[in-house]
Design an enzyme around this catalytic site. Structure first.
Site, PDB file in Angstrom:
ATOM      1  N   LYS A 135       0.833  -1.227   0.000  1.00 11.54           N
ATOM      2  CA  LYS A 135       0.000   0.000   0.000  1.00 11.54           C
ATOM      3  C   LYS A 135       0.852   1.255   0.000  1.00 11.54           C
ATOM      4  O   LYS A 135       0.641   2.177   0.783  1.00 11.54           O
ATOM      5  CB  LYS A 135      -0.961   0.000   1.191  1.00 11.54           C
ATOM      6  CG  LYS A 135      -1.886  -1.211   1.193  1.00 11.54           C
ATOM      7  CD  LYS A 135      -2.905  -1.148   2.303  1.00 11.54           C
ATOM      8  CE  LYS A 135      -3.765  -2.385   2.366  1.00 11.54           C
ATOM      9  NZ  LYS A 135      -3.051  -3.626   2.769  1.00 11.54           N
TER      10      LYS A 135
HETATM   11  O1  LIG Z   1      -8.944  -3.254   1.953  1.00 13.67           O
HETATM   12  C1  LIG Z   1      -8.072  -4.042   2.332  1.00 13.67           C
HETATM   13  C2  LIG Z   1      -6.814  -4.089   1.768  1.00 13.67           C
HETATM   14  C3  LIG Z   1      -5.925  -5.022   2.205  1.00 13.67           C
HETATM   15  N1  LIG Z   1      -6.229  -5.895   3.197  1.00 13.67           N
HETATM   16  C4  LIG Z   1      -5.208  -6.895   3.591  1.00 13.67           C
HETATM   17  O2  LIG Z   1      -5.693  -8.197   3.268  1.00 13.67           O
HETATM   18  C5  LIG Z   1      -5.389  -9.120   4.298  1.00 13.67           C
HETATM   19  C6  LIG Z   1      -6.665  -9.630   4.928  1.00 13.67           C
HETATM   20  O3  LIG Z   1      -6.370 -10.580   5.920  1.00 13.67           O
HETATM   21  P1  LIG Z   1      -7.511 -11.542   6.575  1.00 13.67           P
HETATM   22  O4  LIG Z   1      -6.780 -12.279   7.642  1.00 13.67           O
HETATM   23  O5  LIG Z   1      -8.042 -12.426   5.502  1.00 13.67           O
HETATM   24  O6  LIG Z   1      -8.558 -10.641   7.127  1.00 13.67           O
HETATM   25  C7  LIG Z   1      -4.464  -8.375   5.269  1.00 13.67           C
HETATM   26  O7  LIG Z   1      -3.136  -8.580   4.862  1.00 13.67           O
HETATM   27  C8  LIG Z   1      -4.841  -6.918   5.064  1.00 13.67           C
HETATM   28  O8  LIG Z   1      -3.738  -6.056   5.322  1.00 13.67           O
HETATM   29  C9  LIG Z   1      -7.469  -5.849   3.754  1.00 13.67           C
HETATM   30  O9  LIG Z   1      -7.807  -6.631   4.670  1.00 13.67           O
HETATM   31  N2  LIG Z   1      -8.363  -4.918   3.312  1.00 13.67           N
END
Ligand SMILES: O=c1ccn([C@@H]2O[C@H](COP(=O)(O)O)[C@@H](O)[C@H]2O)c(=O)[nH]1
Length: 271
Positions: free
Chosen positions: A95
């Protein structure tokens, strides 16, 4: 092979739109890895090996590595993925967003140091901050659009020019002006299927990175229905913690594989 071709190939060969997220938290590692000097690498490598058959890509979140001073383990992991799973695209979730000269360094970090196929970036500072990533014309640039967290609405729902919410304005900017070389994708959270549908309508078949199923509770059937493209693919639906920590016991590898397979199947059932 350029990022979008590699992704299309991965969608087809794996018959999967599941992206496996790597958010390695040593406090949640199984007993056998506690105290291991390269625990982060070993944990992620095992997760990649057992989930690769069910995945269209791997998304390491850089903060989990840098916070633990484990950038060297992330580098080794990316090398390992390219060598042992050459068809699997790596999306580095970083990001990034900064002025052009700094963005050039962030792009080198993602594409040269970590050999990522794509990187996530923030659109907040405008086109000149995205250009340095686009200059790597075989690589993917995945722009934050409608994020999965509740607080995303604080800014992303603000009405911009012609009463369009900011996230849709971002989608339009990327589709109409930034994506001249077909390198771009957008992040849209699975926690907001209505917005996924509006973004899909606005951007045609541009790939979407969709986090928010699994630990964040996003509904898989509504996510898929909202985001599927005209070819029946088009999404990298990410799950991290629900796969990584499916079991904290000795069966952690099998449990992660099962969670990945079940998630892939649930996504496919909704296509
Ligand atoms: O809008 C967003 C952008 C990035 N993320 C990232 O995705 C994963 C989600 O992890 P989970 O354990 O499946 O919840 C994490 O690395 C976030 O930094 C997001 O969740 N939302």
């Amino acid at each position: 092979m350029i990022f979008t071709q590699k992704l299309e190939h991965a969608w087809a060969t794996s018959n999967s739109m599941l992206m496996v997220g790597l958010d390695p938290d040593p406090q949640r590692f199984p007993a056998e890895l506690q105290g291991h000097p390269n625990a982060i690498f070993e944990f992620c490598r095992a997760i990649v090996d057992v989930t690769a058959p069910y995945a269209c890509g791997i998304k390491p979140q850089i903060a989990y590595f840098s916070a633990m001073r484990a950038e060297d383990q992330l580098e080794a992991l990316c090398e390992y993925i390219h060598e042992h799973h050459p068809g699997l695209p790596i999306v580095l979730d970083a990001k990034r967003g900064d002025i052009g000269s700094t963005a050039e360094q962030y792009a080198r970090e993602a594409y040269e140091r970590y050999q990522a196929d794509a990187v996530t970036v923030s659109p907040y500072m405008g086109f000149d901050t995205i250009q340095p990533y686009l200059a790597w014309n075989s690589k993917g640039v995945i722009v934050l659009c409608r994020t999965s967290n509740k607080g995303g609405s604080d800014l992303q729902f603000i009405e911009s020019k012609d009463d369009t919410p900011l996230y849709l304005h971002v989608a339009g900017l990327v589709a109409d002006h930034w994506n001249t070389n077909g390198q771009c994708a957008l992040v849209v959270g699975a926690t907001f299927p209505e917005e996924i549908a509006r973004v899909r309508e606005r951007v045609g078949d541009m790939p979407l990175l969709v986090p928010g199923i699994g630990a964040q509770g996003g509904d898989i059937p509504s996510t898929v229905k909202a985001g599927i493209d005209s070819k029946g693919t088009g999404m990298m639906i990410n799950s991290s913690r629900a796969i990584l920590y499916a079991s904290g016991g000795d069966d952690w590898r099998e449990a992660a594989a099962l969670a990945a397979r079940t998630t892939r199947d649930a996504i496919n059932a909704a296509r």
